[in-house]
Design an enzyme around this catalytic site. Structure first.
Site: not given
Ligand code: 5GP
Length: 121
Positions: A99, A29-30
């Protein structure tokens, strides 16, 4: 609808990939929320948990299998870890391609929500 994760699958944008097979990809995760914070995604586009169907449901089991495989490989399986899939706005989802968050390396707290007033459901 295409998301940033499709671009990671196609290598249009870089990610620190730790695992890949025909069905899935796992990468760091970034914006990590734990010492280990990986995202495990299907290569097939499924926007949210609500879009899991009888036809594609097996991929979700596959994602959990990958999580367990990585936990064993990185040696935190015994200590423990958390696997989370957020759904839509209240669930905290920001990328609309399902994810698993795989979090490890720290003792987790419970409950996971912010101290807001509960909704009437
Ligand atoms: P959600 O909020 O949808 O459950 O999780 C999305 C996750 O994707 C977040 O933890 C965010 O930090 C990660 N994320 C968003 N954009 C990117 C990216 O471009 N690269 C990576 N490696 N992680 C990302």
């Amino acid at each position: 609808m295409s998301t940033i994760f499709d671009k990671i699958i196609s290598r249009e944008i870089p990610a620190e990939i730790v695992y890949e097979d025909d069905l899935s990809l796992a990468f760091k995760d970034i914006n990590p929320q734990a010492p280990v914070h990986l995202l495990i995604i299907p290569k097939q586009h499924i926007a949210t948990i609500n879009d899991i169907t009888e036809e594609n449901r097996e991929i979700v089991g596959h994602l959990y299998w990958v999580a367990a495989k990585i936990a064993a490989q990185y040696d935190f399986a015994k200590d423990g870890y958390r696997v989370v899939m957020n759904c839509n706005e209240d669930g905290g989802q920001s990328v609309y391609h399902i994810h698993l968050h795989l979090l490890a390396g720290i003792t987790m707290g419970w409950p996971p929500f912010a101290n807001n007033r509960p909704k009437q459901v």
